[in-house]
Design a protein around this motif. Structure first.
Motif, PDB file in Angstrom:
ATOM      1  N   ARG A   1       0.331  -4.689   9.219  1.00 14.67           N
ATOM      2  CA  ARG A   1       1.788  -4.790   9.124  1.00 14.67           C
ATOM      3  C   ARG A   1       2.425  -4.692  10.504  1.00 14.67           C
ATOM      4  O   ARG A   1       2.507  -3.599  11.066  1.00 14.67           O
TER       5      ARG A   1
ATOM      6  N   CYS B   1      -6.430  -2.062   8.994  1.00 13.92           N
ATOM      7  CA  CYS B   1      -6.884  -2.659   7.736  1.00 13.92           C
ATOM      8  C   CYS B   1      -6.223  -4.027   7.572  1.00 13.92           C
ATOM      9  O   CYS B   1      -5.417  -4.444   8.394  1.00 13.92           O
ATOM     10  N   HIS B   2      -6.544  -4.670   6.459  1.00 14.90           N
ATOM     11  CA  HIS B   2      -5.997  -5.995   6.173  1.00 14.90           C
ATOM     12  C   HIS B   2      -4.480  -6.019   6.036  1.00 14.90           C
ATOM     13  O   HIS B   2      -3.879  -7.085   6.102  1.00 14.90           O
ATOM     14  N   MET B   3      -3.843  -4.872   5.825  1.00 18.09           N
ATOM     15  CA  MET B   3      -2.380  -4.841   5.766  1.00 18.09           C
ATOM     16  C   MET B   3      -1.794  -5.496   7.020  1.00 18.09           C
ATOM     17  O   MET B   3      -0.876  -6.289   6.932  1.00 18.09           O
TER      18      MET B   3
ATOM     19  N   GLY C   1      -8.620  -0.093  -1.885  1.00 17.94           N
ATOM     20  CA  GLY C   1      -7.704   0.373  -0.852  1.00 17.94           C
ATOM     21  C   GLY C   1      -6.837  -0.779  -0.374  1.00 17.94           C
ATOM     22  O   GLY C   1      -7.349  -1.793   0.091  1.00 17.94           O
ATOM     23  N   GLY C   2      -5.541  -0.615  -0.521  1.00 16.43           N
ATOM     24  CA  GLY C   2      -4.640  -1.676  -0.104  1.00 16.43           C
ATOM     25  C   GLY C   2      -4.105  -2.482  -1.280  1.00 16.43           C
ATOM     26  O   GLY C   2      -3.330  -3.403  -1.096  1.00 16.43           O
TER      27      GLY C   2
ATOM     28  N   ALA D   1     -12.044   2.719   5.932  1.00 17.58           N
ATOM     29  CA  ALA D   1     -10.907   2.075   6.586  1.00 17.58           C
ATOM     30  C   ALA D   1     -10.370   0.896   5.773  1.00 17.58           C
ATOM     31  O   ALA D   1      -9.566   0.115   6.271  1.00 17.58           O
ATOM     32  N   CYS D   2     -10.790   0.780   4.514  1.00 17.18           N
ATOM     33  CA  CYS D   2     -10.334  -0.287   3.631  1.00 17.18           C
ATOM     34  C   CYS D   2     -10.621  -1.690   4.150  1.00 17.18           C
ATOM     35  O   CYS D   2      -9.710  -2.506   4.310  1.00 17.18           O
TER      36      CYS D   2
ATOM     37  N   LYS E   1     -11.593   6.450  -2.439  1.00 14.88           N
ATOM     38  CA  LYS E   1     -12.283   5.412  -1.664  1.00 14.88           C
ATOM     39  C   LYS E   1     -13.082   6.086  -0.555  1.00 14.88           C
ATOM     40  O   LYS E   1     -12.722   7.168  -0.095  1.00 14.88           O
TER      41      LYS E   1
ATOM     42  N   PHE F   1      -3.357   5.245   8.152  1.00 16.61           N
ATOM     43  CA  PHE F   1      -4.256   6.191   8.817  1.00 16.61           C
ATOM     44  C   PHE F   1      -5.656   6.261   8.226  1.00 16.61           C
ATOM     45  O   PHE F   1      -6.528   6.913   8.788  1.00 16.61           O
ATOM     46  N   GLY F   2      -5.894   5.596   7.084  1.00 16.98           N
ATOM     47  CA  GLY F   2      -7.267   5.486   6.615  1.00 16.98           C
ATOM     48  C   GLY F   2      -8.079   4.791   7.694  1.00 16.98           C
ATOM     49  O   GLY F   2      -9.207   5.176   8.017  1.00 16.98           O
ATOM     50  N   SER F   3      -7.475   3.772   8.289  1.00 15.96           N
ATOM     51  CA  SER F   3      -8.144   3.027   9.347  1.00 15.96           C
ATOM     52  C   SER F   3      -7.987   3.711  10.706  1.00 15.96           C
ATOM     53  O   SER F   3      -8.928   3.740  11.507  1.00 15.96           O
TER      54      SER F   3
ATOM     55  N   CYS G   1       0.848  -1.191   0.000  1.00 13.72           N
ATOM     56  CA  CYS G   1       0.000   0.000   0.000  1.00 13.72           C
ATOM     57  C   CYS G   1       0.882   1.238   0.000  1.00 13.72           C
ATOM     58  O   CYS G   1       1.953   1.236   0.610  1.00 13.72           O
ATOM     59  N   GLN G   2       0.414   2.295  -0.684  1.00 15.85           N
ATOM     60  CA  GLN G   2       1.221   3.528  -0.727  1.00 15.85           C
ATOM     61  C   GLN G   2       1.261   4.223   0.623  1.00 15.85           C
ATOM     62  O   GLN G   2       2.196   4.943   0.920  1.00 15.85           O
ATOM     63  N   ASP G   3       0.228   4.015   1.463  1.00 17.93           N
ATOM     64  CA  ASP G   3       0.312   4.548   2.826  1.00 17.93           C
ATOM     65  C   ASP G   3       1.142   3.555   3.630  1.00 17.93           C
ATOM     66  O   ASP G   3       0.637   2.555   4.115  1.00 17.93           O
TER      67      ASP G   3
ATOM     68  N   PRO H   1      -5.875   4.272  -3.576  1.00 17.55           N
ATOM     69  CA  PRO H   1      -6.685   5.457  -3.303  1.00 17.55           C
ATOM     70  C   PRO H   1      -6.604   5.924  -1.848  1.00 17.55           C
ATOM     71  O   PRO H   1      -6.384   5.126  -0.951  1.00 17.55           O
TER      72      PRO H   1
HETATM   73  S1  SF4 Z   1      -6.208   1.898   5.600  1.00 21.87           S
HETATM   74 FE1  SF4 Z   1      -4.657   0.332   5.124  1.00 21.87          FE
HETATM   75  S2  SF4 Z   1      -5.092  -0.396   3.069  1.00 21.87           S
HETATM   76 FE2  SF4 Z   1      -6.214   1.529   3.381  1.00 21.87          FE
HETATM   77  S3  SF4 Z   1      -4.854   3.096   2.553  1.00 21.87           S
HETATM   78 FE3  SF4 Z   1      -4.423   2.982   4.744  1.00 21.87          FE
HETATM   79  S4  SF4 Z   1      -2.758   1.476   4.961  1.00 21.87           S
HETATM   80 FE4  SF4 Z   1      -3.593   1.261   2.899  1.00 21.87          FE
END
Ligand code: SF4
Lengths: 282, 174
Positions: free
Chosen positions: A275, A271-273, B124-125, A183-184, B101, A148-150, A66-68, B77
């Motif tokens: 990490r 999220c599912h990442m 996303g992801g 939050a993906c 998203k 941070f989306g999540s 993921c870019q984040d 996104p």
């Molecule tokens: S919430 Fe997770 S999958 Fe979504 S953009 Fe942020 S790090 Fe990536």
């Protein structure tokens, strides 16, 4: 007294930061495959398939999944028989982060001040660092890269003790519903219950460091985790919020004694990442 | 498999239905928080944007750096709601498609309807995979913003899901 150098800590943090960005953990991959199998043919199944392929693409091309690439959170438990030598612990951690984000072509997402200017620090530091002194002669370093989306969809509620189990349940479900696609999903839910307002948040974050599939050792909490996971997945939010059975992959609860007047609850969404990793320095 | 190529055609946009999985090829511009803020400063000062937004696609993304040997970094996104305050103005200026998203507010949805524009969501992801869909990239404004600069991208078979179509159907279960 056992001596561990700051350099060794820096290297460990750097390696940890890099090891979590380019592929799901094997356990996470397994869980995602399981859920993909349970979805009917259609969008939800396709999305899970794309996510699994994304992990392959990421590792083959050494592009972050993921870019984040997150803010680094470090949880350290330091044995009281250990002395850290040849440098400062905090600087060693930040230097590890700095080097990883540079050589790994990871996005630098940290701003120096939350309100004024918000200037990017350009090296993804500082990290958030928690330390705990324990018995023993080793250092355990847990590292997470938190998106941070999540994080933005996380929430706190100072529940009344009378709200009890149902209060926790309602608040978790409400928070996941509000998070929805932002939050993906599929999500990992960390819940902290008890302590003080701030400590409940620390517990919720700690919960997110658990490996997927790991249960709370207290059976009552382990059951609550399982029930909540089922209830969340019955919401039908689905992968990316576009409908389906897979809204969350895991619910982890951490608890602590609290005051007679309160029941703090924090829901920290991941999220599912997911990490995170753990290194032991001896 | 629904393919969309740029320049966008209104008839094609009108046929899209919430929930459709589409693959986009052509030109896409990027902008997230800081670029939106700067675009509005430019609009207020000079009355124009750094690029002609009419009939274009805007993608909310802050890519990771491009490693050697790659065309682009990871590029999934970012959450759309932070851009809600800016979006109706850009739609009035002729923007036709947004990819991001997450939820949009009612003002944005109504403005999309009024301007016969569409909102799509990317996964996303899935940043690495989406980054690989970028064949070419060029920074066209606000270079100093780093990942938040405005890039002009050439994408190929970039997957996205129609979230809010021109009839006002919403793919999100709310
Ligand atoms: S919430 Fe997770 S999958 Fe979504 S953009 Fe942020 S790090 Fe990536």
């Amino acid at each position: 007294m056992k001596k561990i150098t700051a350099e060794k800590i820096k290297e460990a943090v750097k390696e940890a930061c890099l090891s979590i960005q380019y592929r799901y953990s094997p356990k996470m991959e397994e869980v995602l495959k399981d859920y993909m199998g349970k979805e009917e043919p259609g969008l939800a199944k396709n999305i899970l398939k794309i996510l699994l392929e994304n992990s392959d693409t990421a590792s083959e091309n050494r592009l972050p999944m993921c870019q984040d690439t997150g803010m680094i959170v470090v949880r350290m438990t330091i044995g009281q028989e250990v002395q850290i030598v040849d440098g400062s612990l905090r600087e060693a951690i930040n230097q590890g982060v700095r080097e990883a984000y540079d050589v790994g072509y990871l996005r630098k997402s940290i701003v120096d001040d939350p309100i004024f200017d918000r200037k990017n620090t350009k090296d993804n530091t500082p990290a958030i660092v928690y330390t705990d002194i324990v018995d023993g002669d080793e250092i355990v370093i847990e590292v997470a890269a938190k998106g941070f989306g999540s994080e933005n969809m996380s929430a706190l509620k100072m529940c009344k003790p009378s709200e009890g189990l149902n209060g926790v349940r309602q608040f978790v479900l409400e928070t996941v519903k509000k998070a929805g696609p932002n939050a993906c999903p599929p999500l990992i839910i960390g819940v902290g219950v008890g302590g003080t307002m701030d400590y409940a948040a620390v517990l919720a974050k700690k919960a997110l460091f658990r490996e997927i599939g790991e249960e709370n050792p207290d059976e009552r909490y382990a059951n609550l985790e399982k029930e909540l996971l089922i209830e969340i997945n019955e919401l039908g939010i689905g992968p990316q919020g576009l409908g389906g059975k897979t809204t969350a992959l895991g619910v982890f609860i951490e608890h602590y004694p609290t005051h007679i007047a309160s029941m703090p609850v924090v829901v920290n969404i991941n999220c599912h990442m997911a990490r995170h990793t753990k290194v032991v320095l001896k | 498999m629904i393919q969309i190529t740029t320049p966008l055609k209104q008839e094609v946009l009108n046929q899209l239905q919430a929930g459709d999985l589409v693959f986009i090829s052509g030109t896409v511009y990027t902008a997230r928080d800081a670029a939106h803020k700067r675009m509005f400063e430019d609009l207020n000062r000079s009355g124009s944007l750094p690029f002609d937004i009419r009939n274009q696609i805007l993608y909310y993304v802050g890519p990771s750096p491009t490693p050697p040997g790659q065309n682009f970094g990871s590029a999934g996104p970012t959450t759309a709601s932070r851009m809600d305050v800016y979006t109706p103005t850009l739609l009035e200026l002729g923007l036709k498609m947004i990819i991001a998203k997450g939820y949009r507010n009612d003002t944005v949805k109504q403005s999309l309807l009024k301007n016969q524009a569409v909102y799509l969501v990317a996964i996303g992801g899935a940043g690495a995979m989406l980054g690989k869909c970028v064949k070419n990239s060029e920074i066209i404004a606000y270079e100093e913003l780093g990942p938040e600069a405005i890039y002009k991208l050439e994408v190929e078979n970039f997957p996205a899901i129609v979230c809010w179509d021109t009839k006002g159907n919403d793919a999100y279960i709310q």
